[in-house]
Design an enzyme around this catalytic site. Structure first.
Site: not given
Ligand code: UD1
Length: 444
Positions: A142, A147, A333, A425
């Site tokens: 994503c 990251r 999340d 996903r």
């Protein structure tokens, strides 16, 4: 920078697509808001655990048998593609998954597969530990910030590995006698780095200590599976994990824990729309922080023989502040979904994101639906409005996409969520699951 959604949709197990056939990842979801939800939603196995359990299969030549595996997810498909490329034999049917890594043919995880999903970096530790070498492309995933994978790499170096970065690949080699146990202190809490080092340490010489380790339930589940495989691990679920390396691991059977993020998402769907929803095969103990905040907002969740029953206690939910943190704090999340809920709340709520930069991509889309959200740095103020309006929207990460679906469930008129690639996903059969409890939702 191209996002994953822009640069890929296909993989080895997708039905072949001719130029006249639209790949499903580019499909839209159309929702007409306003229906309260009533009925039962089954919760799938946790994606973020199943992906790592698949990597753990690389640690043994014996067969691994998994149950409650969310096999229909796109990310699971990508991981199967990667493991097959490495030489694993894989079978799956329903929620059962069997993996055998006895005949590994290559230690290279190529760019074309790894770019689809960040979870594929988790083959690095197991390959290196069992075979002494690995070459893994730097990952995609994503588009939520830069990251990096520096902590994965530094940790493996502390275990004696020699690592070079070349043309977008991580080239790793273990010392002649194999990886060495080490004391690793993570400078920051990382789910993936903890998991990679945990798996690598199971086959290292001597004892390893992982300090400032992540404590997520998915890591505990991975560790419990490794213990069944013969690994010697203590301290799972705490910030210090100790691993005594063993010579070899065995195959085992393991059932994947229920997906706490999918559970939390449907709790919010039920709370936002009103009605009463039962979530089957969900685990309340992994959701304490989320449930605390949802209860303050006015959503009641009770346990009934292993199922969760969700209902809204008040006519209009209340604004509540949240701040994302490593487990057991509020999960990043769940941030986008919570924000979607706050858009219609009575009063305001402040959302602070501390895990990832650039994780407010849902904000402009929610505002296009009539929300009143202002972002300042890593915080967003959400002032509740009297009703959202349907619109055409799109998001480029998984949880941002699902937050738009949630907003669509309560918006007046029709919402079209474009490019459902990211939803596929991480959410098994989301259209079916919502449709069966009364949402007016369809793929288009
Ligand atoms: C996992 C989850 C993801 C979740 C995240 C945080 C999977 C497949 N994905 O991602 O859904 O949002 O945990 O709960 O399980 N970092 C570094 N260097 C590193 C590694 C991470 O700086 O080597 C930083 C990241 O940029 C981020 C933070 O550490 O700011 C936490 O990331 P991490 O916990 O590693 O997330 P993932 O394992 O990638």
């Amino acid at each position: 920078m191209p996002t994953e959604a822009e640069n890929t949709w296909d993989n080895a197990e997708s039905p072949s697509q001719s130029s006249s056939t639209k790949p499903s990842g580019l499909d839209k979801i159309k929702i007409i808001g306003g229906n309260p939800l009533y009925g039962t939603i089954p919760i799938s196995g946790a994606k973020n655990c199943a992906l790592k359990l698949m990597c753990a299969s690389l640690l043994t030549g014996e067969t691994m048998y998994f149950e409650n595996s969310p096999n229909s997810l796109r990310d699971m498909n990508s991981q199967r593609e990667l493991l097959r490329y490495l030489g694993c034999k894989i079978e799956h049917e329903g929620a059962a998954l069997t993996i055998n890594a006895d005949n590994i043919e290559t230690y290279t995880a190529p760019y074309d597969i790894v770019r689809k999903m960040r979870g594929s970096i988790l083959v690095l530790g197991p390959l290196l530990a069992r075979f002494g070498e690995a070459k893994v492309s730097l990952p995609g995933g994503c588009a939520i910030g830069t990251r990096p994978v520096d902590m994965h790499i530094n940790g493996l170096e502390e275990m004696g590995a020699t690592i070079t970065l070349d043309e977008g690949y991580i080239n790793a080699k273990a010392p002649a006698g194999g990886l060495q146990g080490a004391k690793i202190l993570f400078p920051k809490v990382s789910v993936g780095a903890t998991e990679n080092l945990l798996m690598a340490a199971t086959l290292a010489n001597g004892t390893s200590t992982l300090a400032n380790a992540a404590r997520e339930p998915e890591i505990v589940d991975l560790g419990q599976c490794l213990i069944k495989m013969g690994a010697k691990i203590t301290g799972l679920g705490t910030d210090t994990i100790r691993v005594e390396g063993v010579k070899a691991l065995n195959g085992t059977q393991h059932s994947v824990i229920p997906d706490r993020i999918e559970t939390g998402t449907y709790i919010i769907a039920a709370g936002m729309t009103g009605g009463t929803v039962t979530l089957k095969n969900a685990r309340i103990d992994t959701l304490s922080s989320v449930l605390g905040h949802l209860s303050q907002a006015g959503i009641e969740v009770t346990q009934n023989n292993g199922d969760l029953v969700v209902s809204r206690e008040i006519e209009r939910l209340r604004g509540v502040d949240i701040m994302t943190e490593p487990y057991p704090g509020f999960p990043t999340d769940m941030q986008a979904q919570f924000m979607a809920m706050l858009t219609g709340a009575d009063g305001a709520g402040m959302v602070t994101e501390t895990i990832f930069e650039n994780r407010f991509m849902h904000v402009p889309e929610l505002n296009r639906m009539g929300a009143d959200i202002t972002v300042q740095g890593n915080s967003a103020i959400v002032r509740g409005v009297n009703g959202l309006k349907g619109a055409e929207v799109m998001a480029t990460d998984l949880r941002a996409s699902v937050s738009l679906v949630l907003a669509g469930l309560v918006a007046k008129g029709e919402t079209t969520v474009n490019r459902i690639y990211h939803l596929e996903r991480g959410y098994e059969d989301i259209v079916g699951k919502l449709g069966r409890v009364g949402a007016n939702v369809r793929k288009a």
